[in-house]
Design a protein around this motif. Structure first.
Motif, PDB file in Angstrom:
ATOM      1  N   THR A 663       0.843  -1.188   0.000  1.00 52.45           N
ATOM      2  CA  THR A 663       0.000   0.000   0.000  1.00 52.45           C
ATOM      3  C   THR A 663       0.880   1.240   0.000  1.00 52.45           C
ATOM      4  O   THR A 663       1.906   1.291   0.689  1.00 52.45           O
ATOM      5  CB  THR A 663      -0.919   0.014   1.230  1.00 52.45           C
ATOM      6  N   ALA A 664       0.489   2.230  -0.773  1.00 57.63           N
ATOM      7  CA  ALA A 664       1.297   3.442  -0.894  1.00 57.63           C
ATOM      8  C   ALA A 664       1.475   4.110   0.461  1.00 57.63           C
ATOM      9  O   ALA A 664       0.496   4.305   1.192  1.00 57.63           O
ATOM     10  CB  ALA A 664       0.629   4.412  -1.862  1.00 57.63           C
ATOM     11  N   PRO A 665       2.695   4.481   0.813  1.00 60.78           N
ATOM     12  CA  PRO A 665       2.933   5.185   2.078  1.00 60.78           C
ATOM     13  C   PRO A 665       2.501   6.646   2.025  1.00 60.78           C
ATOM     14  O   PRO A 665       2.496   7.336   3.049  1.00 60.78           O
ATOM     15  CB  PRO A 665       4.443   5.056   2.264  1.00 60.78           C
ATOM     16  N   GLY A 666       2.155   7.127   0.848  1.00 56.05           N
ATOM     17  CA  GLY A 666       1.730   8.508   0.684  1.00 56.05           C
ATOM     18  C   GLY A 666       1.095   8.688  -0.674  1.00 56.05           C
ATOM     19  O   GLY A 666       0.954   7.734  -1.447  1.00 56.05           O
ATOM     20  N   PRO A 667       0.672   9.916  -0.998  1.00 59.24           N
ATOM     21  CA  PRO A 667       0.081  10.164  -2.313  1.00 59.24           C
ATOM     22  C   PRO A 667       1.029   9.754  -3.445  1.00 59.24           C
ATOM     23  O   PRO A 667       2.245   9.885  -3.338  1.00 59.24           O
ATOM     24  CB  PRO A 667      -0.159  11.674  -2.306  1.00 59.24           C
ATOM     25  N   VAL A 668       0.426   9.274  -4.546  1.00 58.42           N
ATOM     26  CA  VAL A 668       1.190   8.694  -5.655  1.00 58.42           C
ATOM     27  C   VAL A 668       0.997   9.542  -6.909  1.00 58.42           C
ATOM     28  O   VAL A 668      -0.113   9.988  -7.212  1.00 58.42           O
ATOM     29  CB  VAL A 668       0.739   7.245  -5.920  1.00 58.42           C
ATOM     30  N   ASP A 669       2.089   9.755  -7.641  1.00 58.04           N
ATOM     31  CA  ASP A 669       2.001  10.404  -8.953  1.00 58.04           C
ATOM     32  C   ASP A 669       1.649   9.383 -10.036  1.00 58.04           C
ATOM     33  O   ASP A 669       0.719   9.584 -10.811  1.00 58.04           O
ATOM     34  CB  ASP A 669       3.328  11.082  -9.304  1.00 58.04           C
ATOM     35  N   TRP A 670       2.423   8.295 -10.104  1.00 59.32           N
ATOM     36  CA  TRP A 670       2.177   7.313 -11.158  1.00 59.32           C
ATOM     37  C   TRP A 670       2.744   5.957 -10.766  1.00 59.32           C
ATOM     38  O   TRP A 670       3.641   5.850  -9.936  1.00 59.32           O
ATOM     39  CB  TRP A 670       2.760   7.757 -12.498  1.00 59.32           C
ATOM     40  N   LEU A 671       2.189   4.913 -11.384  1.00 60.07           N
ATOM     41  CA  LEU A 671       2.681   3.546 -11.259  1.00 60.07           C
ATOM     42  C   LEU A 671       2.747   2.938 -12.656  1.00 60.07           C
ATOM     43  O   LEU A 671       2.042   3.363 -13.571  1.00 60.07           O
ATOM     44  CB  LEU A 671       1.759   2.698 -10.380  1.00 60.07           C
ATOM     45  N   ARG A 672       3.586   1.928 -12.781  1.00 65.13           N
ATOM     46  CA  ARG A 672       3.708   1.234 -14.071  1.00 65.13           C
ATOM     47  C   ARG A 672       3.808  -0.256 -13.833  1.00 65.13           C
ATOM     48  O   ARG A 672       4.666  -0.738 -13.097  1.00 65.13           O
ATOM     49  CB  ARG A 672       4.944   1.709 -14.843  1.00 65.13           C
ATOM     50  N   TYR A 673       2.895  -0.986 -14.480  1.00 62.28           N
ATOM     51  CA  TYR A 673       2.916  -2.457 -14.490  1.00 62.28           C
ATOM     52  C   TYR A 673       3.631  -2.908 -15.754  1.00 62.28           C
ATOM     53  O   TYR A 673       3.357  -2.397 -16.852  1.00 62.28           O
ATOM     54  CB  TYR A 673       1.489  -2.991 -14.463  1.00 62.28           C
ATOM     55  N   ALA A 674       4.534  -3.869 -15.618  1.00 63.17           N
ATOM     56  CA  ALA A 674       5.255  -4.386 -16.787  1.00 63.17           C
ATOM     57  C   ALA A 674       5.381  -5.894 -16.691  1.00 63.17           C
ATOM     58  O   ALA A 674       5.774  -6.433 -15.644  1.00 63.17           O
ATOM     59  CB  ALA A 674       6.635  -3.757 -16.897  1.00 63.17           C
ATOM     60  N   ASP A 675       5.041  -6.574 -17.772  1.00 62.88           N
ATOM     61  CA  ASP A 675       5.196  -8.021 -17.882  1.00 62.88           C
ATOM     62  C   ASP A 675       6.267  -8.273 -18.943  1.00 62.88           C
ATOM     63  O   ASP A 675       6.014  -8.149 -20.143  1.00 62.88           O
ATOM     64  CB  ASP A 675       3.864  -8.665 -18.276  1.00 62.88           C
ATOM     65  N   ALA A 676       7.474  -8.602 -18.474  1.00 62.45           N
ATOM     66  CA  ALA A 676       8.587  -8.812 -19.404  1.00 62.45           C
ATOM     67  C   ALA A 676       8.359 -10.016 -20.290  1.00 62.45           C
ATOM     68  O   ALA A 676       8.827 -10.065 -21.440  1.00 62.45           O
ATOM     69  CB  ALA A 676       9.892  -8.964 -18.619  1.00 62.45           C
TER      70      ALA A 676
END
Length: 884
Positions: A663-676
């Motif tokens: 869980t985010a410890p604070g407000p989030v700008d962006w996340l990225r999911y990647a499946d290599a």
């Protein structure tokens, strides 16, 4: 290459096809039955004998092939498959035990086994009629044909002919399934039956008519809720073949007339015979009165329609309507099917209970391709080129090789090979690579760009939340509550979606869904059977009560819909309970009937080029339960390397953890999911305009990345008990029990790179980002995309709403785009389908109308421009205007 645009889906079917149906019925009323003698006054020049011979020859050619088609090397594998299947069925016939016709299919209590037994007999008979260059001991084998006939007689005498003992289980098997196999077998073995058992055909016709219990006097009843859409096409096709075999011209003529009614575009405000099943003006397809079903029943209807054209070719039954019929079906392909096919895969949002089956997706599209192959043979010029180009396009873009062995007809296999070899036809989709399709008649939306397709499933008091039936799709509860599927280009979709997706992803955590934290039980778990059984209260299998409250309940919300402006779109949805819960609360259902209450939320999706912006407001639960809003869920192979990276608002990186879980410890700008392993990625940009229950900082998302193993049987009782292991990614916002309502705002960014996502972060901090959340409440949700000069808004309640320079009266969906030359384009729709007029005002200097749709009025008012849009009976359709 686009198809030529005739009036395909509105006036044509009613004015042309139905106009042909009326005189056909008149012919049926004046034609004698069984004699094959024409009534000269009914249709001068018609020759029923020649017509019936043509019907029989055409049908054999469709299913068994012709000497010409079967001599082609491309059909060798198909013919080998027919022969191999027949040998397998003969071996099962030889190995049958007591109470069986075929080994492993006990008869007497199982309608499914009886239906399958008839199918097996058809498959044996088919092999005896298929011509071919290679020697075959089955071809023209009289002994084998007579074994089939003897088996038909045994089934009729023991398990089928006595209607007082039959008609148990699923009505479909008795009225459609068995009749389909029997009718085709009677055609294939017509001469042998006449010589060997001359009375058997008549006996079967009498029994098939007797089992048509949802009809009228053993015939189709167009007022029956069972004789609609694809089901009606199936029934009438069977009856065409039966009439051809027996020389019953009246049966053929009436069956053709009845089937022609299926091709009329459904007018929801004036349904014929009360039927809402079929294709709508916006390309939607509905079966079962309220289920979005293009990918299952829709493809069945497409197949039957094309087969009808082929079966009736060279006869006088619909010569005057053939061109119109072909034109209508071309329209289905272009407007109804093509938007739902992504790189050879049929989207999940239109499969109903079929999403739980093990063979869908690429297999579904193979059925569509065969129909298009055959349809192209009945068109000329640009239309033929477009259809052939689409066949090539699907072959070229599909991540699964389409094996024409799965085609029904050897003739289709040969035609498919000819199309692929035709260098004069370029591969081309039937639509543009960038498109937005608002299937508002069935509460579905598809947004496409090069690189991805976004498919959104909605529901309302018009359209079912889901479909469960016959132990299929056991955990469907939230599939129509704003669940989305994001298809990424270049990916094998069997690894991303299909049955394994529903097997391993929690039904409470479908992407886009807000669900209470609770455990629900499946229908078999609740009641011990595949349905709720209470005959005293009207609950039997396929009863209207069963359909309404168990199989495919509608929502209770009115607002579900959106507007389209060119290739951009806006969609709004107010979550509601299903019809069963509302009825239970009103005391209209038995005490032991179980109904579940949903969470609440008001949601919008604004669809651009690189982003899909998702807003939610008023998210929570009136009952005080904990609630989970899932922003996305994806699956990957257990061996794939899956990572989640990102950036917090304080500039720190997203914690690593187990691949990025936590869980985010604070407000989030962006996340990225990647499946290599698959080489795919999705970005999530968190926007201002979100608030937590205490009004500060915005909700903090939770990332879960788990390895999940489940049996495919958890979603369908008849699936093999095959364990599936997947890496399951979930991004959610979780509210504890008793929490206050919250709002969320984020953008899905398909195929995003970290650099691309960091750009949103950089611009966002200084207020120069391309995306601005203008409003996010339960009354109005709006977003401005500065890079595209688009302002778009959804409003949800009565009264006056403000969104930027827009003032909107009441519930509506609106998009406004300003071009560089100052021209302004706008689109407006009524997402409730109940309003007569939607009015809005553009504040600022006055704009004059350059072009408007009918029903759009523009006038000058103090401080701006007033646009009044007539949405009466528009059924969610967008109306547009250009202003300057």
């Amino acid at each position: 290459m686009p198809l030529s645009r005739r009036t395909l889906l509105t006036t044509l079917p009613a004015s042309a096809l139905l106009a042909v149906a009326a005189p056909l019925r008149a012919r049926a009323a004046t034609r004698p039955t069984t004699t094959g003698v024409a009534d000269p006054g009914a249709n001068p020049g018609a020759d029923p004998g020649a017509n019936h011979a043509a019907l029989l020859a055409n049908t054999v050619a469709i299913f068994a092939g012709t000497a010409e088609s079967n001599a082609r090397p491309e059909t060798a594998a198909k013919l080998a498959s027919l022969t191999s299947t027949a040998r397998t069925r003969l071996a099962a016939l030889d190995g049958a035990g007591p109470g069986e016709l075929f080994k492993g299919l006990p008869l007497g209590t199982s309608d499914a086994n009886l239906n399958t037994s008839y199918q097996y007999l058809y498959e044996i008979a088919l092999a005896t009629r298929a011509p071919g260059p290679a020697p075959s001991d089955l071809r023209d084998n009289v002994d084998v044909r007579r074994r089939v006939i003897d088996a038909l007689a045994r089934l009729h005498d023991t398990y089928y002919g006595d209607q007082s003992k039959g008609y148990y289980g699923n009505w479909f098997n008795w009225e459609i399934g068995i009749s389909a196999s029997v009718s085709k077998t009677l055609v294939l073995l017509e001469e042998e039956l006449a010589a060997y058992r001359p009375g058997l055909t008549a006996a079967y016709l009498a029994s098939m008519d007797a089992y048509l219990r949802n009809g009228k006097d053993g015939d189709v009843d167009l007022d029956s809720r069972f004789h609609t859409g694809a089901n009606l096409a199936d029934i009438t096709t069977n009856r065409i073949l039966q009439g051809a075999v027996t020389g019953d011209d009246a049966r053929v003529v009436k069956a053709v007339a009845d089937q022609l009614t299926v091709y009329a575009t459904v007018d929801p405000y004036n349904p014929r015979h009360g039927v809402t099943d079929g294709f709508y003006a916006d390309g939607s397809f509905i079966q079962h009165d309220s289920v979005a079903y293009t990918g299952s029943y829709g493809k069945v209807l497409l197949t039957r329609a094309v087969q009808t054209v082929k079966i009736l070719e060279g006869t006088d039954y619909i010569d005057t309507a053939t061109a119109d019929l072909v034109a209508v079906v071309r329209g289905w392909v272009a407007d109804g099917f093509a938007p739902l096919v992504f790189e050879g895969w049929m989207m999940e949002i239109v499969k109903g209970r079929g999403v739980s089956r093990t063979a869908t997706g690429y297999t579904d599209v193979a059925v569509v391709v065969e129909a298009v192959v055959d349809l192209s043979g009945h068109t000329t010029g640009p239309d033929a080129t477009a259809l052939k180009g689409y066949v090539k396009f699907v072959r070229q873009t599909s991540k699964a090789a389409l094996d024409p062995v799965v085609f029904v007809s050897p003739v289709s296999v040969a035609r498919y090979a000819d199309i692929l070899a035709d260098t004069s036809v370029p591969a081309a989709d039937l639509g543009d690579a960038a498109s937005h399709t608002a299937f508002n008649a069935m509460d579905k939306t598809v947004h496409r760009r090069p690189g991805y397709a976004f498919a959104l499933a909605r529901s309302s008091n018009r359209i079912s939340k889901y479909e469960y039936m016959s132990g299929e799709n056991l955990m469907p509860w939230f599939q129509g509550d704003g669940a989305h599927h994001l298809y990424l280009a270049g990916q094998d979709q069997t690894l991303a979606f299909g049955v394994d997706y529903y097997t391993t992803v929690s039904p409470y955590r479908l992407p886009g869904v807000t669900a209470p934290v609770e455990t629900r039980r499946t229908i078999p778990e609740l009641y011990g059977t595949a349905w709720y059984d209470n005959p005293e209260r009207g609950f039997t299998s396929s009863s209207e009560s069963q359909n309404t409250y168990v199989y495919f309940p509608r929502g209770t919300n009115t607002l579900s819909g959106g507007a389209r402006l060119g290739t951009y779109g806006a969609v709004g949805l107010v979550l509601g309970d299903d019809a069963a819960y509302a009825a239970k609360q009103a005391g209209e259902l038995p005490d032991d009937f179980v109904a579940y209450r949903n969470a609440v939320a008001t949601k919008s999706w604004f669809m651009f080029d690189d982003e899909i912006v998702v807003l939610a407001a008023g998210v929570g639960d009136p009952a005080g339960r904990a609630v989970t809003t899932t922003l996305d869920s994806r699956i990957a192979a257990a061996s794939d390397t899956v990572t989640v990276t990102g950036r917090l608002r304080d500039g720190s990186d997203w914690p690593g953890g187990d691949g990025g879980s936590g869980t985010a410890p604070g407000p989030v700008d962006w996340l990225r999911y990647a499946d290599a392993g698959q080489g795919v990625s999705v970005g999530y940009v968190f926007l201002d305009g979100a608030r937590d229950g205490d009004g500060g900082g915005g909700p903090r998302p939770t990332v879960a990345l788990d390895t999940v193993t489940r049996s495919r049987r958890v979603v369908r009782t008849s699936n093999p008990d095959t364990p599936v292991t997947k890496r399951v990614f979930s991004l959610s916002v979780d509210q504890p029990a008793g929490a206050r309502r919250l709002s969320t705002a984020h953008a899905l960014v398909p195929n995003a790179t970290e650099r691309q996502l960091a750009a949103y972060e950089k611009y966002g901090r200084y207020g120069r980002g391309p995306l601005t959340v203008v409003a996010n409440t339960t009354r109005v949700q709006a977003v401005e995309h500065r890079g595209l000069s688009i302002l778009t808004a959804n409003t949800f309640t009565p009264g006056t709403h403000h969104a930027g320079r827009l003032t909107i009266d009441g519930a509506a969906s609106v998009l406004v785009r300003t071009s560089r030359d100052g021209t302004l384009s706008l689109a407006v729709s009524d997402p409730t389908t109940e309003r007569g007029t939607v009015s809005l005002t553009l504040r600022g200097r006055w704009l004059r109308a350059v072009a408007t749709d009918d029903g759009v009025r523009v006038r000058r008012v103090l401080g701006g421009t007033r646009i009044d849009v007539d949405t009466h009976q528009a059924h969610g359709r967008s109306l547009t205007a250009r202003l300057r």
